[in-house]
Scaffold this motif. Sequence first.
Motif, PDB file in Angstrom:
ATOM      1  N   ARG A 261       0.778  -1.063  -0.020  1.00  0.00           N
ATOM      2  CA  ARG A 261      -0.141   0.022  -0.009  1.00  0.00           C
ATOM      3  C   ARG A 261       0.899   1.209  -0.006  1.00  0.00           C
ATOM      4  O   ARG A 261       1.594   1.469   0.908  1.00  0.00           O
ATOM      5  CB  ARG A 261      -1.165  -0.132   1.149  1.00  0.00           C
ATOM      6  CG  ARG A 261      -2.087   0.917   1.163  1.00  0.00           C
ATOM      7  CD  ARG A 261      -3.166   0.480   2.340  1.00  0.00           C
ATOM      8  NE  ARG A 261      -2.424   0.423   3.632  1.00  0.00           N
ATOM      9  CZ  ARG A 261      -2.089   1.196   4.494  1.00  0.00           C
ATOM     10  NH1 ARG A 261      -2.728   2.423   4.384  1.00  0.00           N
ATOM     11  NH2 ARG A 261      -2.104   1.003   5.589  1.00  0.00           N
TER      12      ARG A 261
ATOM     13  N   GLY B 296      -9.008  15.514   0.726  1.00  0.00           N
ATOM     14  CA  GLY B 296     -10.363  14.869   0.998  1.00  0.00           C
ATOM     15  C   GLY B 296     -11.651  15.685   0.318  1.00  0.00           C
ATOM     16  O   GLY B 296     -11.303  16.764   0.139  1.00  0.00           O
TER      17      GLY B 296
ATOM     18  N   MET C 277      -0.681   4.345  -0.438  1.00  0.00           N
ATOM     19  CA  MET C 277      -1.650   5.436  -0.036  1.00  0.00           C
ATOM     20  C   MET C 277      -2.481   4.942   0.906  1.00  0.00           C
ATOM     21  O   MET C 277      -2.804   3.926   1.140  1.00  0.00           O
ATOM     22  CB  MET C 277      -2.063   6.190  -1.233  1.00  0.00           C
ATOM     23  CG  MET C 277      -3.230   5.263  -1.966  1.00  0.00           C
ATOM     24  SD  MET C 277      -4.076   6.209  -3.179  1.00  0.00           S
ATOM     25  CE  MET C 277      -4.898   4.864  -3.954  1.00  0.00           C
ATOM     26  N   CYS C 278      -3.110   6.117   1.703  1.00  0.00           N
ATOM     27  CA  CYS C 278      -3.977   5.635   2.730  1.00  0.00           C
ATOM     28  C   CYS C 278      -5.355   6.362   2.421  1.00  0.00           C
ATOM     29  O   CYS C 278      -5.337   7.481   1.919  1.00  0.00           O
ATOM     30  CB  CYS C 278      -3.408   6.261   4.075  1.00  0.00           C
ATOM     31  SG  CYS C 278      -4.735   6.188   5.381  1.00  0.00           S
ATOM     32  N   ILE C 279      -6.379   5.375   2.043  1.00  0.00           N
ATOM     33  CA  ILE C 279      -7.776   6.077   1.750  1.00  0.00           C
ATOM     34  C   ILE C 279      -8.757   5.719   3.207  1.00  0.00           C
ATOM     35  O   ILE C 279      -8.628   4.590   3.741  1.00  0.00           O
ATOM     36  CB  ILE C 279      -8.418   5.263   0.589  1.00  0.00           C
ATOM     37  CG1 ILE C 279      -7.453   5.507  -0.475  1.00  0.00           C
ATOM     38  CG2 ILE C 279      -9.784   5.725   0.395  1.00  0.00           C
ATOM     39  CD1 ILE C 279      -7.995   4.697  -1.707  1.00  0.00           C
TER      40      ILE C 279
ATOM     41  N   GLU D 248      -2.098  15.324   1.667  1.00  0.00           N
ATOM     42  CA  GLU D 248      -3.413  14.727   1.720  1.00  0.00           C
ATOM     43  C   GLU D 248      -4.552  15.472   1.606  1.00  0.00           C
ATOM     44  O   GLU D 248      -4.444  16.626   1.148  1.00  0.00           O
ATOM     45  CB  GLU D 248      -3.445  14.246   3.385  1.00  0.00           C
ATOM     46  CG  GLU D 248      -3.674  15.697   4.627  1.00  0.00           C
ATOM     47  CD  GLU D 248      -3.692  15.194   5.763  1.00  0.00           C
ATOM     48  OE1 GLU D 248      -4.783  14.759   6.436  1.00  0.00           O
ATOM     49  OE2 GLU D 248      -2.762  14.924   6.397  1.00  0.00           O
TER      50      GLU D 248
ATOM     51  N   PRO E  49       1.312   6.542   3.183  1.00  0.00           N
ATOM     52  CA  PRO E  49       0.162   6.140   4.167  1.00  0.00           C
ATOM     53  C   PRO E  49       0.688   6.393   5.554  1.00  0.00           C
ATOM     54  O   PRO E  49       1.952   5.763   6.046  1.00  0.00           O
ATOM     55  CB  PRO E  49      -0.021   4.834   3.952  1.00  0.00           C
ATOM     56  CG  PRO E  49       1.257   4.248   3.238  1.00  0.00           C
ATOM     57  CD  PRO E  49       1.748   5.254   2.456  1.00  0.00           C
TER      58      PRO E  49
ATOM     59  N   SER F  20     -11.076  10.654   2.449  1.00  0.00           N
ATOM     60  CA  SER F  20      -9.760  11.287   2.669  1.00  0.00           C
ATOM     61  C   SER F  20      -8.731  10.251   1.899  1.00  0.00           C
ATOM     62  O   SER F  20      -8.882   9.175   2.110  1.00  0.00           O
ATOM     63  CB  SER F  20      -9.381  11.930   3.949  1.00  0.00           C
ATOM     64  OG  SER F  20      -9.106  10.708   4.882  1.00  0.00           O
ATOM     65  N   ALA F  21      -7.419  10.860   1.400  1.00  0.00           N
ATOM     66  CA  ALA F  21      -6.492   9.945   1.097  1.00  0.00           C
ATOM     67  C   ALA F  21      -5.370  10.924   1.652  1.00  0.00           C
ATOM     68  O   ALA F  21      -5.166  12.107   1.373  1.00  0.00           O
ATOM     69  CB  ALA F  21      -6.672   9.770  -0.445  1.00  0.00           C
ATOM     70  N   ASN F  22      -4.092   9.898   1.898  1.00  0.00           N
ATOM     71  CA  ASN F  22      -3.053  10.697   2.183  1.00  0.00           C
ATOM     72  C   ASN F  22      -1.796   9.697   1.600  1.00  0.00           C
ATOM     73  O   ASN F  22      -1.747   8.595   1.612  1.00  0.00           O
ATOM     74  CB  ASN F  22      -2.619  11.124   3.565  1.00  0.00           C
ATOM     75  CG  ASN F  22      -2.487   9.849   4.389  1.00  0.00           C
ATOM     76  OD1 ASN F  22      -3.271   9.107   4.578  1.00  0.00           O
ATOM     77  ND2 ASN F  22      -1.544  10.060   5.232  1.00  0.00           N
ATOM     78  N   THR F  23      -0.703  10.344   1.220  1.00  0.00           N
ATOM     79  CA  THR F  23       0.594   9.458   0.900  1.00  0.00           C
ATOM     80  C   THR F  23       1.520  10.168   1.135  1.00  0.00           C
ATOM     81  O   THR F  23       1.907  11.297   1.195  1.00  0.00           O
ATOM     82  CB  THR F  23       0.511   9.341  -0.838  1.00  0.00           C
ATOM     83  OG1 THR F  23       1.555   8.629  -1.239  1.00  0.00           O
ATOM     84  CG2 THR F  23       0.715  10.720  -1.371  1.00  0.00           C
TER      85      THR F  23
END
Length: 182
Positions: A101, A129, A103-105, A127, A180, A175-178
């Motif tokens: 992974r 969203g 990215m974080c969703i 990040e 993660p 939201s998403a961030n990279t």
Amino acid sequence: MNIGSRLQSVRTSKGLSQRELAKRVGVTNSTISLIEQNKVSPSVSSLKKVLDGIPISLADFFTMDLAGDASDGPFYAADDLPDLGSNGVHYFLVGKRRGTRQMCILREVMPPGSDTGETMLSHDGEEGGVIVQGQVEITVGERVRVLGPGEAYYFESRTPHRFRNVGNEPAILVSANTPPSF
């Protein structure tokens, strides 16, 4: 979930004393002790700060006993999304078991009046969203704005930031961030 006993278990498995973890994080060892005894419930930002001292991600902390419980995707039922939240704020993580992974969703649910904590969050990456429901006050550095349904945000995550539900209904964000951080 018993956050205190999980923290104690993770800390001891890494060979850290309460004093050493407290020193790494910049808090008193009584703070770590109170969390481990469940006498204090840390905000998400406070818990993240403590876990960074171990180091372990919020995702790994909350889901370490779930390995292999669900598919690697590409589709996820709502009940396959582990909740990484605390203090009433829910962070439902998409794709936790995906080994690579990048990215974080999250689907985030914030009850009225809730926030990510008094301590501003700051971490590597970016990040962004979209607010799906409710009114969320977002602070990024010195800038503060209340966003509603359909409005969005995107910023460099090293800039100190926090989120607060200022409405009378639960706020829902995607939201998403990279990279993660959960």
